[in-house]
Scaffold this active site. Sequence first.
Site, PDB file in Angstrom:
ATOM      1  CE1 TYR A 118      -4.329  -2.178   5.116  1.00 35.11           C
ATOM      2  CE2 TYR A 118      -3.240  -0.084   4.725  1.00 35.11           C
ATOM      3  CZ  TYR A 118      -3.909  -1.191   4.245  1.00 35.11           C
ATOM      4  OH  TYR A 118      -4.151  -1.323   2.889  1.00 35.11           O
ATOM      5  CE  LYS A 120      -1.585  -3.718   3.264  1.00 31.23           C
ATOM      6  NZ  LYS A 120      -1.812  -4.902   2.434  1.00 31.23           N
ATOM      7  CB  SER A 127      -0.851  -0.012   1.281  1.00 36.62           C
ATOM      8  OG  SER A 127      -1.503   1.221   1.480  1.00 36.62           O
TER       9      SER A 127
HETATM   10  N1  LIG Z   1      -8.710  -0.352  -1.241  1.00 33.57           N
HETATM   11  C1  LIG Z   1      -7.672   0.428  -1.033  1.00 33.57           C
HETATM   12  O1  LIG Z   1      -7.785   1.674  -1.033  1.00 33.57           O
HETATM   13  C2  LIG Z   1      -6.313  -0.184  -0.807  1.00 33.57           C
HETATM   14  C3  LIG Z   1      -5.200   0.651  -0.792  1.00 33.57           C
HETATM   15  C4  LIG Z   1      -3.962   0.104  -0.575  1.00 33.57           C
HETATM   16  C5  LIG Z   1      -3.794  -1.257  -0.422  1.00 33.57           C
HETATM   17  N2  LIG Z   1      -4.896  -2.061  -0.430  1.00 33.57           N
HETATM   18  C6  LIG Z   1      -4.690  -3.501  -0.240  1.00 33.57           C
HETATM   19  O2  LIG Z   1      -5.311  -4.222  -1.278  1.00 33.57           O
HETATM   20  C7  LIG Z   1      -5.538  -5.560  -0.847  1.00 33.57           C
HETATM   21  C8  LIG Z   1      -6.930  -6.003  -1.274  1.00 33.57           C
HETATM   22  O3  LIG Z   1      -7.892  -5.279  -0.512  1.00 33.57           O
HETATM   23  P1  LIG Z   1      -9.161  -4.596  -1.175  1.00 33.57           P
HETATM   24  O4  LIG Z   1      -8.963  -3.126  -1.085  1.00 33.57           O
HETATM   25  O5  LIG Z   1      -9.477  -5.214  -2.480  1.00 33.57           O
HETATM   26  O6  LIG Z   1     -10.264  -4.931  -0.056  1.00 33.57           O
HETATM   27  P2  LIG Z   1     -11.514  -5.931  -0.082  1.00 33.57           P
HETATM   28  O7  LIG Z   1     -12.004  -5.967   1.334  1.00 33.57           O
HETATM   29  O8  LIG Z   1     -12.467  -5.526  -1.137  1.00 33.57           O
HETATM   30  O9  LIG Z   1     -10.860  -7.322  -0.462  1.00 33.57           O
HETATM   31  C9  LIG Z   1     -10.019  -8.012   0.441  1.00 33.57           C
HETATM   32  C10 LIG Z   1     -10.301  -9.501   0.326  1.00 33.57           C
HETATM   33  O10 LIG Z   1      -9.434 -10.191   1.245  1.00 33.57           O
HETATM   34  C11 LIG Z   1     -10.202 -11.219   1.847  1.00 33.57           C
HETATM   35  N3  LIG Z   1      -9.622 -11.637   3.125  1.00 33.57           N
HETATM   36  C12 LIG Z   1      -9.643 -10.973   4.313  1.00 33.57           C
HETATM   37  N4  LIG Z   1      -9.063 -11.720   5.268  1.00 33.57           N
HETATM   38  C13 LIG Z   1      -8.636 -12.860   4.668  1.00 33.57           C
HETATM   39  C14 LIG Z   1      -7.953 -14.019   5.130  1.00 33.57           C
HETATM   40  N5  LIG Z   1      -7.590 -14.149   6.413  1.00 33.57           N
HETATM   41  N6  LIG Z   1      -7.682 -14.989   4.240  1.00 33.57           N
HETATM   42  C15 LIG Z   1      -8.064 -14.879   2.944  1.00 33.57           C
HETATM   43  N7  LIG Z   1      -8.730 -13.814   2.452  1.00 33.57           N
HETATM   44  C16 LIG Z   1      -8.997 -12.819   3.304  1.00 33.57           C
HETATM   45  C17 LIG Z   1     -11.581 -10.618   2.009  1.00 33.57           C
HETATM   46  O11 LIG Z   1     -12.586 -11.602   2.201  1.00 33.57           O
HETATM   47  C18 LIG Z   1     -11.738  -9.860   0.714  1.00 33.57           C
HETATM   48  O12 LIG Z   1     -12.328 -10.641  -0.285  1.00 33.57           O
HETATM   49  C19 LIG Z   1      -5.295  -5.552   0.656  1.00 33.57           C
HETATM   50  O13 LIG Z   1      -4.034  -6.117   0.935  1.00 33.57           O
HETATM   51  C20 LIG Z   1      -5.309  -4.078   1.013  1.00 33.57           C
HETATM   52  O14 LIG Z   1      -4.565  -3.790   2.162  1.00 33.57           O
HETATM   53  C21 LIG Z   1      -6.150  -1.563  -0.628  1.00 33.57           C
END
Ligand SMILES: NC(=O)c1ccc[n+]([C@@H]2O[C@H](COP(=O)([O-])OP(=O)(O)OC[C@H]3O[C@@H](n4cnc5c(N)ncnc54)[C@H](O)[C@@H]3O)[C@@H](O)[C@H]2O)c1
Length: 280
Positions: free
Chosen positions: A156, A160, A143
Amino acid sequence: MREVARKTAFVTGGASGIGLALGRVFAEAGMKVMLADIETDALANAVSSLRDCGPDVRGVTCDVADPISVEHAAAAAYQAFGNVHVVCNNAGVGGGSGIDNISLDTWRWVLDVNLMGVLHGIRTFLPHIRAHGEGGHIVNTASMAGMNSGLGFSPYSASKFAVVNMSEGLAMQLAPLGIGVTVLCPGFVRTRIWESGRNRPERYGPAQTPDPASQAGKLAANLAELGRSGLDPSEVAAQVLAAIRENELYVFTHSGPDWRSELEERFNAILAAMDRSAAR
Ligand SMILES: NC(=O)c1ccc[n+]([C@@H]2O[C@H](COP(=O)([O-])OP(=O)(O)OC[C@H]3O[C@@H](n4cnc5c(N)ncnc54)[C@H](O)[C@@H]3O)[C@@H](O)[C@H]2O)c1
């Protein structure tokens, strides 16, 4: 890895947001795809939403915080498709609320998923990729919170930062073996990350929600709003596919002046501190 068609991708957190978008872009590029996720119903919906996108998309329930669960999910992928070439350690959760009141359970949950989950993926798939010798690429989702200190003292951010560092070290060690590594550092993306508590296993106790009137509560509300108006996950996924093809280490989905100036501030403060130390 220039040629991805007919290869296989394994994507954790594949039931939602960025993981689902990765599954779609890989399937559309002709890859076989295994989506792995802890949320079983959402996973089934995700698999059926991608059914017509590519050669073969399947799902496997997996808790990335549990190394045995990751091994079982990998075995399901080998059984379904044979060799796996692209592994996206993408599952992640957000949590934490203010300096003094982040419970140890919350620290453990976020680090277990965001950091140990990435490690479990690497430990499980790396020997397999090395052994089949058909080339491979590991994508770790970090992230911008792993590059700047915007989110401050939080599990968090800590997770990261660790994923960025781990990916940089891994890339160096795997380059001679012809296995690529990408660390994905998105800014705000329109996903369900702000509802991460939906997937918090009972063993970590109840989800913590900050008092909306507190500083932490206001920050959380502000971040959720920025998330709702964030980038479409499909744009993130397209950048990841390009990075796999070009073998690029970093993917920064947000590179505007605000994001750059936060990084410059941090790096300049570090360099200035080194200069001061050198002058003493
Ligand atoms: N959305 C943002 O703005 C953003 C920004 C930076 C980084 N990220 C990163 O992107 C990645 C994906 O997140 P997202 O934004 O798509 O969120 P999201 O919540 O839409 O998707 C995350 C997925 O991870 C799954 N998950 C959670 N715990 C789990 C576990 N223990 N085992 C297996 N699966 C699990 C959830 O069920 C979900 O389907 C994450 O690592 C998040 O930190 C997101």
